[in-house]
Write a protein that holds these residues in place. Structure first.
Motif, mmCIF file in Angstrom:
data_model
loop_
_atom_site.group_PDB
_atom_site.id
_atom_site.type_symbol
_atom_site.label_atom_id
_atom_site.label_comp_id
_atom_site.label_asym_id
_atom_site.label_seq_id
_atom_site.Cartn_x
_atom_site.Cartn_y
_atom_site.Cartn_z
ATOM 1 N N GLY A 91 22.731 11.514 32.398
ATOM 2 C CA GLY A 91 22.651 10.535 31.307
ATOM 3 C C GLY A 91 21.797 9.353 31.754
ATOM 4 O O GLY A 91 22.088 8.711 32.760
ATOM 5 N N LEU A 92 20.725 9.069 31.020
ATOM 6 C CA LEU A 92 19.813 7.991 31.407
ATOM 7 C C LEU A 92 19.802 6.951 30.281
ATOM 8 O O LEU A 92 19.255 7.209 29.209
ATOM 9 C CB LEU A 92 18.396 8.561 31.629
ATOM 10 C CG LEU A 92 18.285 9.704 32.647
ATOM 11 C CD1 LEU A 92 16.876 10.288 32.651
ATOM 12 C CD2 LEU A 92 18.670 9.231 34.047
ATOM 13 N N PRO A 93 20.428 5.796 30.516
ATOM 14 C CA PRO A 93 20.552 4.781 29.456
ATOM 15 C C PRO A 93 19.196 4.412 28.848
ATOM 16 O O PRO A 93 18.196 4.277 29.576
ATOM 17 C CB PRO A 93 21.177 3.584 30.184
ATOM 18 C CG PRO A 93 21.900 4.192 31.343
ATOM 19 C CD PRO A 93 21.101 5.390 31.751
ATOM 20 N N ASN A 114 22.162 7.271 25.407
ATOM 21 C CA ASN A 114 21.535 7.812 26.613
ATOM 22 C C ASN A 114 20.481 8.851 26.261
ATOM 23 O O ASN A 114 20.698 9.681 25.382
ATOM 24 C CB ASN A 114 22.596 8.519 27.476
ATOM 25 C CG ASN A 114 23.400 7.553 28.322
ATOM 26 O OD1 ASN A 114 23.033 6.385 28.472
ATOM 27 N ND2 ASN A 114 24.489 8.059 28.874
#
Ligand SMILES: *[C@@H]1O[C@H](CO)[C@@H](O)[C@H](O)[C@H]1NC(C)=O
Ligand SMILES: *[C@@H]1O[C@H](CO)[C@@H](O)[C@H](O)[C@H]1NC(C)=O
Length: 681
Positions: A639-641, A584
């Protein structure tokens, strides 16, 4: 017999004070019996005035305390401040109809679901607590009973102290709820002072904010703006105020800056000051913005309120919860020795510093107020462990460290209204020493300028009388997942480093024009966004844009038609030379204020079915409407994949989830940082 004070404080006085005093006291006051208890550390005489014995006179509906410098008159048994005589002025307070008092303690409250009311709490019983030549302490108390349903369910004891040689008086209030009492919501506890309208026209709330003020009547003849507190002065008594906006919220300050504030009279020349020597009894911690003084003239000592926090800060009492707290003592100080405003302010500041030095006081009679010997200390050193900033833990310079009631969240203290709070700032080495803590169990909280989120010590801290809890080094590990790719702003819980627009010239407060640090205090700045960005929203290009110029201080909505506001979408553009295939990315998102806003975060695709992250609907602080630069603090690690990111140009979109009917909805960002997926630092 009318007492008149004959000395002139500005004339050189060659007589020794004691002699002059004897002369005055003999001539104008009844002789007092007790020189007996002489010598209990009275503070030095204000303005070099002589020290007479303190004398109490109580009658059917008044109690008067006179120390030869001031004469304080209280209504009996209600305990309202009726009169304050000083320098030959019969009353420096306003006692206009329908009230006959210029100072009171009030509580805004209701039964859950009921209609809110503000009650000026009335004493029903008058008691002389102390009466000596050096000090008089009086109590005006009320006891709640189940038959007084329309009264706030509190026992209230209002205590007034006048000391020999002191140019003013002390006031504290003990509030108490017993176990089993009815449910109640209490929004606000405060003391209100009304200096005399015909005298006090110059207001001073800080070193930087001091000015001639419009009259209260100017508000009544003016034009109400977006809400009642904001008034455009259309026909003021003094033409210089014509066309200005007056709003009490424009003079708000953080609680830590409330120690001295007041009003100055030019004829006769004198100052009326409210000194709050400690923040221990105030709610919400040192950074809570709060009202100070305002047009009226009014001067406040705020203890709890919803200002810049909203419903999150209502003191709710349920299931018969008991509560007891001492508000104050607050000091009302009077001075008159000088011919200019600056000298009166300076003298009042010296007095304030003296009061702070003397805190906690040793002269307070109530056992509920603890003297220094019954308090404890906690010391330690705060370190910050962020491997991406420094390989070894760094000393937390000028961090705020404080004790507050144990809470479930690391920001619980922001909303705490029931307990005492004890805060300090660390030195350059991160050392802190919190003295004079009332015994009990606390959490230790902290925040560090330049570092995100909030520190909370994992263990409860138990403070005992006379003891020092030595914590030694304590380490704060702030949220961090990977190296910084970019950041916007400074993590300091305020939006003041961002772009604050010029106000609409039709709605200015002239006093703040040309004062860059106070720009945000102007009325109507929320509407400037749509004027600057009438169609296309804000776009911020990392590496090109400058947050001081290109990042609007509040993310607000845009008016499409009256009472209809659409959401707005801000873009942050940035380049990624490579994309990590797994893990992430992290958006560290800190808000300095929020009003019922759920902020959506999209990565590269605004049409995605769902945002990549949503803060949830948070905040009720109303800082946008109240000319604040921050309200309450909110922190999110999103959290940004990595699959959402592409090599080359990327865009992160920020968007309040919905429009609405109010121009005041939105958030203020404190700081935003994008981190790459976790790697070894
Ligand atoms: C950003 O703008 C401010 C205000 O004009 C200026 O003082 C500052 O130097 C600028 N920063 C950069 C990195 O150009
Ligand atoms: C990555 O972020 C997503 C969405 O916030 C979250 O559900 C997931 O647990 C995160 N994965 C890791 C390894 O942190």
């Amino acid at each position: 017999m009318e007492r008149k004070l004959i000395w002139s404080p500005s004339s050189p006085c060659l007589l020794p004070f004691t002699f002059l005093c004897l002369l005055l006291c003999a001539a104008y006051l009844q002789p007092t019996q007790a020189d007996a208890a002489a010598g209990t550390n009275p503070a030095p005489a204000g303005n070099g005035a002589p020290s007479c014995d303190v004398k109490l006179t109580s009658g059917k509906d008044r109690a008067t305390i006179d120390n030869g410098i001031i004469e304080l008159t209280l209504t009996n048994p209600e305990g309202f401040v009726h009169g304050l005589k000083y320098q030959g002025v019969e009353n420096v307070l306003e006692t206009h109809e329908p009230d006959d008092f210029g100072g009171y303690f009030d509580v805004s409250w209701d039964h859950p679901g009921g209609e809110g009311k503000t009650e000026q709490v009335k004493g029903t019983k008058f008691t002389v607590i102390t009466e000596t030549a050096d000090q008089v302490e009086l109590s005006f108390s009320s006891t709640w009973s189940s038959s007084s349903k329309e009264l706030v369910p509190l026992n209230v004891d209002k205590r007034f102290i006048v000391q020999k040689g002191v140019s003013g008086f002390y006031w504290y209030v003990i509030v108490e709820r017993l176990k089993g009492w009815p449910d109640a919501d209490m929004d606000q506890h405060r003391m209100v002072f009304r200096p005399k309208i015909s005298m006090f026209k110059y207001m001073a709330v800080s070193d930087d904010i001091q000015r001639m003020m419009p009259a209260y009547r100017d508000r009544e003849t003016g034009q109400k703006l977006a809400y009642p507190e904001a008034v455009l002065l259309t026909s003021p008594i003094e033409p210089e105020f014509k066309g200005e906006v007056d709003d009490k919220y424009q003079y708000s300050l953080e609680m830590k800056d409330h120690r001295l504030k007041g009003w100055i009279s030019d004829d006769p020349k004198m100052g009326f000051w409210v000194i709050s020597p400690s923040e221990e009894y105030a709610a919400g911690g040192p950074n809570k913005p709060e009202l100070t003084c305002h047009c009226g003239p009014i001067c406040l000592a705020m203890f709890t309120s919803m200002h810049y926090a909203g419903l999150d800060m209502v003191t709710e009492y349920r299931n018969g919860e008991p509560w007891k707290k001492v508000f104050g003592p607050v000091m009302v100080y009077l001075n008159s020795m000088s011919t200019d405003h600056a000298a009166l302010w300076k003298d009042a500041k010296t007095q304030m510093e003296k009061e702070v030095q003397n805190w906690p006081y040793t002269f307070v009679a109530s056992a509920d107020y603890l003297p220094p010997a019954k308090r404890g200390t906690v010391s330690g050193q705060l370190l910050v462990d962020d491997k991406f900033l420094s390989p070894t833990p760094k000393e937390a310079c000028k961090a705020y460290v404080g004790l507050a009631l144990p809470g479930t969240k690391d920001v619980s203290w922001q909303f705490d209204v029931k307990g005492y709070q004890f805060w300090t700032q660390t030195d350059e080495k991160g050392n802190f020493l919190i003295k004079n803590v009332i015994p009990g169990e606390y959490n230790l909280y902290g925040w560090v300028p330049g570092v995100v989120s909030t520190f909370k010590h994992p263990e409860l801290i138990t403070i005992q009388p006379g003891n020092e809890v030595k914590l030694g080094p304590v380490t704060y590990k702030p949220p961090r997942n990977g190296p910084t790719l970019w950041e916007i702003g400074i993590p300091d819980r305020s939006a003041d480093e961002f772009f604050v627009p010029d106000p609409n010239p039709k709605f200015i407060n002239r006093y703040f024009i040309g004062k860059p640090n106070d720009k945000y205090r102007q009325y109507g700045l929320w509407a400037r966004y749509a004027q600057l960005y009438p169609k296309n929203d804000l776009v911020f290009d990392i590496g090109v844009s400058n947050y001081s110029k290109d990042w609007f201080f509040a993310h607000v909505l845009r008016e499409v038609k009256p009472d209809d506001y659409e959401t707005t979408t801000w873009q942050i553009n940035f380049d990624l030379p490579e994309v990590c295939p797994t893990g992430n990315y992290t958006l560290q998102l800190a808000l300095a204020a929020s009003l019922e806003t759920n902020t959506y975060v999209y990565v590269n695709n605004l049409n995605a079915k769902a945002p990549a992250f949503a803060t949830g609907r948070v905040g009720k602080d109303n800082a946008i409407a109240r000319h604040g630069i921050h309200g309450t603090y909110w922190f999110f690690s999103a959290g940004l994949p990595s699959k959402l990111f592409v090599k080359g140009k990327n865009t992160i979109f920020l968007r309040p989830a919905r429009g609405g009917t109010s121009p005041f909805m939105g958030v203020m960002y404190d700081y935003i940082r994008l981190e790459a997926p976790p790697t070894q630092p």
